[in-house]
Design an enzyme around this catalytic site. Structure first.
Site, PDB file in Angstrom:
ATOM      1  N   SER A 136       5.941   3.047  -8.252  1.00  0.00           N
ATOM      2  CA  SER A 136       7.077   3.569  -7.654  1.00  0.00           C
ATOM      3  C   SER A 136       8.271   2.393  -7.975  1.00  0.00           C
ATOM      4  O   SER A 136       7.915   1.208  -7.949  1.00  0.00           O
ATOM      5  CB  SER A 136       7.074   3.627  -6.317  1.00  0.00           C
ATOM      6  N   TYR A 149       5.402   1.358   3.071  1.00  0.00           N
ATOM      7  CA  TYR A 149       5.260   2.013   1.643  1.00  0.00           C
ATOM      8  C   TYR A 149       5.830   0.885   0.742  1.00  0.00           C
ATOM      9  O   TYR A 149       4.891   0.888  -0.517  1.00  0.00           O
ATOM     10  CB  TYR A 149       6.034   3.025   1.750  1.00  0.00           C
TER      11      TYR A 149
END
Length: 258
Positions: A136, A149
């Site tokens: 990501s 995260y």
């Protein structure tokens, strides 16, 4: 020769899009996730196999690899896609969630890669193999509104880069894919992002699937998708972290979604 691809997190979103694209290109896919009904429906549609597994459970991953390798001694592609969100800053996020997101987003990739290593090495000896790690852009940016995260993705990116270096000249290529905001079932970005600017950069799962295939075809070790504006954000993080900290504050999720 039949090409075997193992895709984790394949029941929806990016994993499903990747599996569909691979199947269209002639790959035999082994779909891995926890939701049997969703997996079975997709498998019936694209002619794939299914395996139920929580990649955040090391013993479960070891069992998964053993079962699949018994059927397919050579694994030509492993897609470490399974992931989960963890919204909230480190001041408020539940500490059990911090542990869980690290197991799923980071350690799951480690366990799957090690578990399928014999099959990847077998494929490498007769033409080559690939490991695709779905990281990501959060792996390059200190993203406060989803701190746990971001930390898990930082760890996954460091792992992916290190693994690529360790496997250099082995016949196993490692590809790190860094999507920006992607609209999926587990990550409903357009609904939870407060910034209108960032909502305009949300992409679809199919865009990521196309990037995965191109990365393998062109031998690219790291791809940011879309390149603009996310690549610049990663560079800015390295040279002007204070500026980026103010910018990512714009992307705080709506309060009711946390």
């Amino acid at each position: 020769m039949e090409r075997i691809a193992v895709v984790t997190g394949a029941s929806s979103g990016i994993g499903e899009a990747i599996a569909r694209r691979l199947a269209r290109d002639g790959w035999r896919c082994v779909l891995v996730a926890r939701r049997e009904d969703r997996l079975r429906a997709l498998a019936d549609e694209i002619g794939a196999e299914i395996e139920l597994c929580d990649v955040g459970d090391r013993a479960a991953v070891e069992g998964l690899a053993e079962r699949v390798l018994e059927r397919h001694p050579a694994i030509h592609l492993l897609v470490n896609n399974a992931g989960m969100p963890a919204r909230g800053t480190f001041l408020s996020v539940d500490l059990d969630l911090v542990e869980e997101v690290m197991r799923v987003n980071y350690l799951g990739s480690v366990w799957c890669s090690r578990g399928f290593q014999p099959g990847l090495e077998a494929a490498a000896r007769v033409g080559g193999a690939h490991i695709v790690n779905l990281v990501s852009v959060a792996g390059t940016v200190s993203f406060a509104p989803a701190g746990a995260y971001a930390a898990s993705k930082h760890a996954q990116l460091a792992y992916s880069r290190s693994l690529g270096a360790a496997l250099r000249d082995s016949g196993i290529q490692v590809h790190s894919i860094l999507p920006g905001f992607v609209e999926t079932e587990g990550f409903p970005q357009k609904k939870v992002l407060r910034s209108r600017l960032l909502r305009s950069f949300v992409i679809e799962a199919d865009d990521v699937a196309v990037t995965v295939v191109k990365a393998m075809e062109k031998g690219k070790s790291e791809c940011v998708v879309p390149w603009f504006p996310y690549r610049f954000v990663g560079i800015a993080q390295a040279i002007a972290p204070g500026l980026v900290a103010r910018f990512v504050g714009m992307s705080a999720h709506r309060g009711e979604s946390v």
